[in-house]
Design an enzyme around this catalytic site. Sequence first.
Site, PDB file in Angstrom:
ATOM      1  N   ASP A  67     -31.199  -2.291  74.588  1.00 27.23           N
ATOM      2  CA  ASP A  67     -31.542  -1.739  75.896  1.00 27.23           C
ATOM      3  C   ASP A  67     -33.032  -1.867  76.209  1.00 27.23           C
ATOM      4  O   ASP A  67     -33.575  -1.146  77.040  1.00 27.23           O
ATOM      5  CB  ASP A  67     -31.108  -0.263  75.973  1.00 27.23           C
ATOM      6  CG  ASP A  67     -31.745   0.577  74.878  1.00 27.23           C
ATOM      7  OD1 ASP A  67     -32.389  -0.009  73.985  1.00 27.23           O
ATOM      8  OD2 ASP A  67     -31.600   1.809  74.912  1.00 27.23           O
ATOM      9  N   ASP A 319     -57.365 -20.498  81.872  1.00 25.38           N
ATOM     10  CA  ASP A 319     -56.824 -21.345  80.799  1.00 25.38           C
ATOM     11  C   ASP A 319     -58.036 -22.002  80.128  1.00 25.38           C
ATOM     12  O   ASP A 319     -58.528 -23.022  80.606  1.00 25.38           O
ATOM     13  CB  ASP A 319     -55.883 -22.387  81.419  1.00 25.38           C
ATOM     14  CG  ASP A 319     -55.177 -23.233  80.365  1.00 25.38           C
ATOM     15  OD1 ASP A 319     -55.320 -22.946  79.169  1.00 25.38           O
ATOM     16  OD2 ASP A 319     -54.486 -24.193  80.769  1.00 25.38           O
ATOM     17  N   HIS A 400     -51.686 -35.508  75.064  1.00 29.35           N
ATOM     18  CA  HIS A 400     -51.306 -34.688  76.224  1.00 29.35           C
ATOM     19  C   HIS A 400     -52.126 -35.063  77.447  1.00 29.35           C
ATOM     20  O   HIS A 400     -53.094 -35.810  77.366  1.00 29.35           O
ATOM     21  CB  HIS A 400     -51.464 -33.195  75.893  1.00 29.35           C
ATOM     22  CG  HIS A 400     -52.853 -32.789  75.487  1.00 29.35           C
ATOM     23  ND1 HIS A 400     -53.918 -32.752  76.349  1.00 29.35           N
ATOM     24  CD2 HIS A 400     -53.354 -32.398  74.278  1.00 29.35           C
ATOM     25  CE1 HIS A 400     -54.998 -32.338  75.713  1.00 29.35           C
ATOM     26  NE2 HIS A 400     -54.685 -32.126  74.443  1.00 29.35           N
ATOM     27  N   HIS A 404     -54.586 -29.871  85.027  1.00 30.09           N
ATOM     28  CA  HIS A 404     -53.526 -29.262  85.834  1.00 30.09           C
ATOM     29  C   HIS A 404     -54.116 -28.149  86.679  1.00 30.09           C
ATOM     30  O   HIS A 404     -55.206 -27.652  86.393  1.00 30.09           O
ATOM     31  CB  HIS A 404     -52.383 -28.743  84.934  1.00 30.09           C
ATOM     32  CG  HIS A 404     -52.800 -27.752  83.893  1.00 30.09           C
ATOM     33  ND1 HIS A 404     -52.973 -26.412  84.161  1.00 30.09           N
ATOM     34  CD2 HIS A 404     -53.116 -27.904  82.574  1.00 30.09           C
ATOM     35  CE1 HIS A 404     -53.346 -25.782  83.048  1.00 30.09           C
ATOM     36  NE2 HIS A 404     -53.452 -26.665  82.073  1.00 30.09           N
ATOM     37  N   HIS A 411     -49.660 -23.474  84.598  1.00 28.07           N
ATOM     38  CA  HIS A 411     -49.469 -24.830  85.118  1.00 28.07           C
ATOM     39  C   HIS A 411     -49.009 -24.632  86.555  1.00 28.07           C
ATOM     40  O   HIS A 411     -47.821 -24.575  86.847  1.00 28.07           O
ATOM     41  CB  HIS A 411     -48.439 -25.609  84.278  1.00 28.07           C
ATOM     42  CG  HIS A 411     -48.877 -25.768  82.847  1.00 28.07           C
ATOM     43  ND1 HIS A 411     -48.022 -25.890  81.791  1.00 28.07           N
ATOM     44  CD2 HIS A 411     -50.115 -25.824  82.297  1.00 28.07           C
ATOM     45  CE1 HIS A 411     -48.701 -25.999  80.659  1.00 28.07           C
ATOM     46  NE2 HIS A 411     -49.980 -25.960  80.943  1.00 28.07           N
ATOM     47  N   GLU A 428     -59.240 -30.822  80.094  1.00 26.45           N
ATOM     48  CA  GLU A 428     -58.988 -30.401  78.711  1.00 26.45           C
ATOM     49  C   GLU A 428     -58.657 -31.552  77.763  1.00 26.45           C
ATOM     50  O   GLU A 428     -57.544 -31.631  77.229  1.00 26.45           O
ATOM     51  CB  GLU A 428     -57.857 -29.374  78.677  1.00 26.45           C
ATOM     52  CG  GLU A 428     -56.604 -29.779  79.443  1.00 26.45           C
ATOM     53  CD  GLU A 428     -55.480 -28.753  79.274  1.00 26.45           C
ATOM     54  OE1 GLU A 428     -55.136 -28.440  78.123  1.00 26.45           O
ATOM     55  OE2 GLU A 428     -54.952 -28.279  80.281  1.00 26.45           O
ATOM     56  N   ARG A 449     -59.857 -29.228  70.906  1.00 32.50           N
ATOM     57  CA  ARG A 449     -59.603 -29.269  72.360  1.00 32.50           C
ATOM     58  C   ARG A 449     -60.723 -28.470  73.006  1.00 32.50           C
ATOM     59  O   ARG A 449     -61.097 -27.403  72.494  1.00 32.50           O
ATOM     60  CB  ARG A 449     -58.226 -28.657  72.691  1.00 32.50           C
ATOM     61  CG  ARG A 449     -57.939 -28.569  74.176  1.00 32.50           C
ATOM     62  CD  ARG A 449     -56.462 -28.499  74.522  1.00 32.50           C
ATOM     63  NE  ARG A 449     -55.762 -27.286  74.186  1.00 32.50           N
ATOM     64  CZ  ARG A 449     -54.854 -27.175  73.211  1.00 32.50           C
ATOM     65  NH1 ARG A 449     -54.548 -28.218  72.454  1.00 32.50           N
ATOM     66  NH2 ARG A 449     -54.249 -26.024  72.963  1.00 32.50           N
TER      67      ARG A 449
HETATM   68  N1  GLY Z   1     -52.631 -23.453  77.595  1.00 31.68           N
HETATM   69  C1  GLY Z   1     -51.772 -24.496  77.989  1.00 31.68           C
HETATM   70  C2  GLY Z   1     -52.504 -25.626  78.517  1.00 31.68           C
HETATM   71  O1  GLY Z   1     -53.653 -25.798  78.200  1.00 31.68           O
HETATM   72  O2  GLY Z   1     -52.022 -26.375  79.322  1.00 31.68           O
HETATM   73 MN    MN Z   2     -54.385 -26.199  80.219  1.00 30.19          MN
HETATM   74 MN    MN Z   3     -54.882 -24.205  77.615  1.00 29.06          MN
END
Ligand code: GLY
Ligand code: MN
Ligand code: MN
Length: 494
Positions: A67, A319, A400, A404, A411, A428, A449
Amino acid sequence: MKKNILIFCLLYAVCLAEFCFAQAPTHPDDFLPMDFHQSRREALRAKMPPNSVAVLFSNPVRNRANDVDYMYHQDPNFYYLTGHREPHSVLLIFKDEQRMNGKTFDETIFVRGHDALKELYDGERLGKEGAQEKLEMEVAFVGADFKDYNIDFSKFDKVMFYDFKNDVRDTKEKADLYELIASFKEKINYPDTKELTIEVEPQQNNLDTKTLDSLLSQLRGIKTAEELDLMRKAVNISALGQAEVMKAMRPGMSELEVQGMHEFIYKKYQAEYEGYPSIVGAGHNGCVLHYIENYKPKIEDGELILMDLGAEYHGYTADVTRTIPVNGKFTKEQKIIYDLVYEAQEAAMAICKEGTTFKEIYAATAKVINEGLVELGIYASLEKEDIINPATGRNRYYPHGCTHHIGLDVHDLGEYDTLQAGMVITIEPGIYIPEGSPCDPKWWNIPVRIEDDFLITKDGYELLSDLAPRKAEEIEVLMEEPSPFDAIDLPKLE
Ligand code: GLY
Ligand code: MN
Ligand code: MN
């Protein structure tokens, strides 16, 4: 003199009464104003095709176990258009004025009705009157009225909605989202098995599950001044978190502890949520792009730690990623890879302005990274077969995308062609070299990153996340500073 004393006593009594009876605010007072949401409905209506209606549902409640439900989070489109943060609701926006029971209106909302027992546990609900007053929706109903709501959807040239995912549970709640969707499907003769495209049979099929997303992408991709205020706040909090954690980082901490420091700072500055599950990965874990377990109990001396987190402030999320050496000093190899990623980000920033395409931003970073990795002997050449990992079909060490939109979603909805003033995006680039990669082992377990948030302007950009240093040398200097977290000395638990 006596008169003065009397006036003084009176003033004193008034101040005392104000002090005693003034109510401390129970909620933040810097949410988006209702005229923002009203203006977004107007903007959507202006873009809607002739004789159309847009139908939007709130997010489902997700059950966690038995629940207990997950913390509720409103559907971003629904929030954008209404400011309503409760579940089990449906919104109708009409292109043209409608007439019903002697009233004219061009929008209406159905919300949860009052329920004393439920409100005892979960807090007050808006109810119909609350929706009229607080959401400023002139025509509002409770969800139970939707089933018998007398509307002929066949008279519209387009009925626009997001197609259903079949992931909504029936609950014990009366007129819940499950029932609202079922009623809507009945009203529109929803063909459960058919592909819904207006283009195919325009005369027979007025159901359209494509256009609404495209219209909302046009709107949500360009932020208004009110949205930018909240985005700046979310990004500042997140970047401040990165800077503070740089000072606090010590070998031997756990990944969860590091996550906790970021998230404590978010809460300290009144950010309600994380915009996405926090990613905190040391060494090899940093090579897993969306690593969210954050389970490593002891971060080792000499490792890099990749921290990708975003505070969500009143619906809007940042982000931001920083990668730092746990002991405060990059090793020779770590610094070489870090500087390459930094250079790639700088190359993208150099062309970041209105008119540049999203593809050009990615290409600028990939060129620096690929050429740099060839120079280091990590890629044998720039030939496709040396760069693409056949198992994933992606660039082996930069697997990647680079950019974005951010906003109500991490996103975010937005158009992905050229950059336009008012967009808020990430840049990024990254390099991830997991153990066992086909290169000299001295490069293994290096994940980097660097992710920042940018407001696009006519002539360039504004870097929003500059409270957290990006340059390797600046990170090392900041990591030498003492941290408020140093003073935390909790008792040991057996
Ligand atoms: N944190 C997810 C991205 O960097 O897109
Ligand atoms: Mn990102
Ligand atoms: Mn990110």
